[in-house]
Design a protein around this motif. Sequence first.
Motif, PDB file in Angstrom:
ATOM      1  N   VAL A 145      47.112  41.471  50.660  1.00  0.00           N
ATOM      2  CA  VAL A 145      46.189  41.791  49.563  1.00  0.00           C
ATOM      3  C   VAL A 145      46.343  40.768  48.446  1.00  0.00           C
ATOM      4  CG1 VAL A 145      45.666  43.464  47.736  1.00  0.00           C
ATOM      5  CG2 VAL A 145      46.049  44.246  50.078  1.00  0.00           C
ATOM      6  N   ARG A 146      47.587  40.459  48.079  1.00  0.00           N
ATOM      7  CA  ARG A 146      47.815  39.490  46.994  1.00  0.00           C
ATOM      8  C   ARG A 146      47.279  38.109  47.365  1.00  0.00           C
ATOM      9  NH1 ARG A 146      52.539  42.656  46.436  1.00  0.00           N
ATOM     10  NH2 ARG A 146      53.722  41.311  47.839  1.00  0.00           N
ATOM     11  N   SER A 147      47.534  37.662  48.584  1.00  0.00           N
ATOM     12  CA  SER A 147      47.075  36.321  48.976  1.00  0.00           C
ATOM     13  C   SER A 147      45.555  36.276  49.094  1.00  0.00           C
ATOM     14  CB  SER A 147      47.736  35.873  50.279  1.00  0.00           C
ATOM     15  OG  SER A 147      47.308  36.667  51.360  1.00  0.00           O
ATOM     16  N   GLN A 148      44.951  37.337  49.648  1.00  0.00           N
ATOM     17  CA  GLN A 148      43.487  37.380  49.752  1.00  0.00           C
ATOM     18  C   GLN A 148      42.846  37.405  48.367  1.00  0.00           C
ATOM     19  OE1 GLN A 148      41.372  37.511  52.682  1.00  0.00           O
ATOM     20  NE2 GLN A 148      43.263  36.742  53.562  1.00  0.00           N
ATOM     21  N   ALA A 149      43.444  38.145  47.451  1.00  0.00           N
ATOM     22  CA  ALA A 149      42.919  38.207  46.083  1.00  0.00           C
ATOM     23  C   ALA A 149      43.034  36.849  45.410  1.00  0.00           C
ATOM     24  CB  ALA A 149      43.662  39.262  45.273  1.00  0.00           C
ATOM     25  N   ALA A 150      44.151  36.183  45.574  1.00  0.00           N
ATOM     26  CA  ALA A 150      44.339  34.862  44.960  1.00  0.00           C
ATOM     27  C   ALA A 150      43.328  33.861  45.511  1.00  0.00           C
ATOM     28  CB  ALA A 150      45.764  34.372  45.197  1.00  0.00           C
ATOM     29  N   ARG A 151      43.150  33.860  46.816  1.00  0.00           N
ATOM     30  CA  ARG A 151      42.175  32.935  47.426  1.00  0.00           C
ATOM     31  C   ARG A 151      40.758  33.252  46.967  1.00  0.00           C
ATOM     32  NH1 ARG A 151      45.122  33.853  52.761  1.00  0.00           N
ATOM     33  NH2 ARG A 151      46.660  32.185  52.765  1.00  0.00           N
ATOM     34  N   ALA A 152      40.433  34.539  46.928  1.00  0.00           N
ATOM     35  CA  ALA A 152      39.085  34.946  46.518  1.00  0.00           C
ATOM     36  C   ALA A 152      38.809  34.556  45.068  1.00  0.00           C
ATOM     37  CB  ALA A 152      38.913  36.449  46.711  1.00  0.00           C
ATOM     38  N   LEU A 153      39.767  34.821  44.191  1.00  0.00           N
ATOM     39  CA  LEU A 153      39.563  34.468  42.780  1.00  0.00           C
ATOM     40  C   LEU A 153      39.454  32.962  42.587  1.00  0.00           C
ATOM     41  CD1 LEU A 153      41.880  37.037  40.976  1.00  0.00           C
ATOM     42  CD2 LEU A 153      39.380  37.049  41.151  1.00  0.00           C
ATOM     43  N   ALA A 154      40.248  32.209  43.330  1.00  0.00           N
ATOM     44  CA  ALA A 154      40.159  30.747  43.229  1.00  0.00           C
ATOM     45  C   ALA A 154      38.778  30.269  43.670  1.00  0.00           C
ATOM     46  CB  ALA A 154      41.246  30.094  44.084  1.00  0.00           C
ATOM     47  N   LYS A 155      38.261  30.846  44.746  1.00  0.00           N
ATOM     48  CA  LYS A 155      36.936  30.459  45.224  1.00  0.00           C
ATOM     49  C   LYS A 155      35.855  30.898  44.242  1.00  0.00           C
ATOM     50  CE  LYS A 155      33.960  30.605  49.316  1.00  0.00           C
ATOM     51  NZ  LYS A 155      33.147  29.565  48.804  1.00  0.00           N
ATOM     52  N   LEU A 156      35.987  32.095  43.681  1.00  0.00           N
ATOM     53  CA  LEU A 156      35.003  32.552  42.696  1.00  0.00           C
ATOM     54  C   LEU A 156      35.000  31.669  41.465  1.00  0.00           C
ATOM     55  CD1 LEU A 156      35.420  36.434  42.857  1.00  0.00           C
ATOM     56  CD2 LEU A 156      33.461  35.095  43.615  1.00  0.00           C
ATOM     57  N   ARG A 157      36.188  31.292  41.009  1.00  0.00           N
ATOM     58  CA  ARG A 157      36.261  30.414  39.842  1.00  0.00           C
ATOM     59  C   ARG A 157      35.635  29.056  40.136  1.00  0.00           C
ATOM     60  NH1 ARG A 157      41.735  32.856  39.210  1.00  0.00           N
ATOM     61  NH2 ARG A 157      41.508  34.287  37.471  1.00  0.00           N
ATOM     62  N   ALA A 158      35.866  28.552  41.319  1.00  0.00           N
ATOM     63  CA  ALA A 158      35.304  27.251  41.690  1.00  0.00           C
ATOM     64  C   ALA A 158      33.791  27.336  41.858  1.00  0.00           C
ATOM     65  CB  ALA A 158      35.943  26.755  42.984  1.00  0.00           C
ATOM     66  N   ASP A 159      33.308  28.413  42.487  1.00  0.00           N
ATOM     67  CA  ASP A 159      31.877  28.545  42.744  1.00  0.00           C
ATOM     68  C   ASP A 159      31.083  28.931  41.507  1.00  0.00           C
ATOM     69  OD1 ASP A 159      32.425  27.957  45.340  1.00  0.00           O
ATOM     70  OD2 ASP A 159      32.019  29.962  46.131  1.00  0.00           O
ATOM     71  N   ALA A 160      31.570  29.928  40.785  1.00  0.00           N
ATOM     72  CA  ALA A 160      30.801  30.480  39.673  1.00  0.00           C
ATOM     73  C   ALA A 160      31.193  29.899  38.330  1.00  0.00           C
ATOM     74  CB  ALA A 160      30.967  32.002  39.640  1.00  0.00           C
ATOM     75  N   GLY A 161      32.267  29.180  38.266  1.00  0.00           N
ATOM     76  CA  GLY A 161      32.720  28.631  36.999  1.00  0.00           C
ATOM     77  C   GLY A 161      33.651  29.595  36.303  1.00  0.00           C
ATOM     78  N   LEU A 162      34.705  29.062  35.687  1.00  0.00           N
ATOM     79  CA  LEU A 162      35.711  29.891  35.024  1.00  0.00           C
ATOM     80  C   LEU A 162      35.108  30.733  33.906  1.00  0.00           C
ATOM     81  CD1 LEU A 162      38.648  30.674  34.864  1.00  0.00           C
ATOM     82  CD2 LEU A 162      39.045  28.741  33.364  1.00  0.00           C
TER      83      LEU A 162
END
Length: 169
Positions: A145-162
Amino acid sequence: MGAEEDEAFSAFVAQTHGQLHRSARLLTGDWHRAEDLVQATLMKVYRRWRRVQAADSAQAFAQQMMLNLFLTSLRRRWNGEVPKGELPEPGRSGDPETAFDRRDALSRALQSLPKRQRAVVVLRYYEDLSVEQTAALLACSEATVRSQAARALAKLRADAGLALLEVEA
């Protein structure tokens, strides 16, 4: 089912439909597919109503059923229209639709995530479940869960902007 069970099920639907639909909307990214997912979930809940009622939390039981349906839904390959990179008329900063534009961009970014990561983000940050609760619902380890959340948030930040992910004051 008897009349009392039907009434209890109707009360359950009235109480939980809104939350189930909001979660389904975030998971699927589409209002109509979310409605289909909720409908399929409620049909399964109805068929197993006695077991659902006997559970510690009928709402958690229904949410688990919905997540399982979502994660295993590989029936349709076509996911509808593909959004374009730019809107025909970009919103202005003082425009009342700016908040909608941000929500729409976040929704699109959520849809770019794999189903498992999307489920983790919705459960952890929208449903506000703990790592332990999320792991239990998804039948995986807390580390996953922690690793999936970290990867997802990193991708969201990259795609949608911080700036999109920051909470407005």
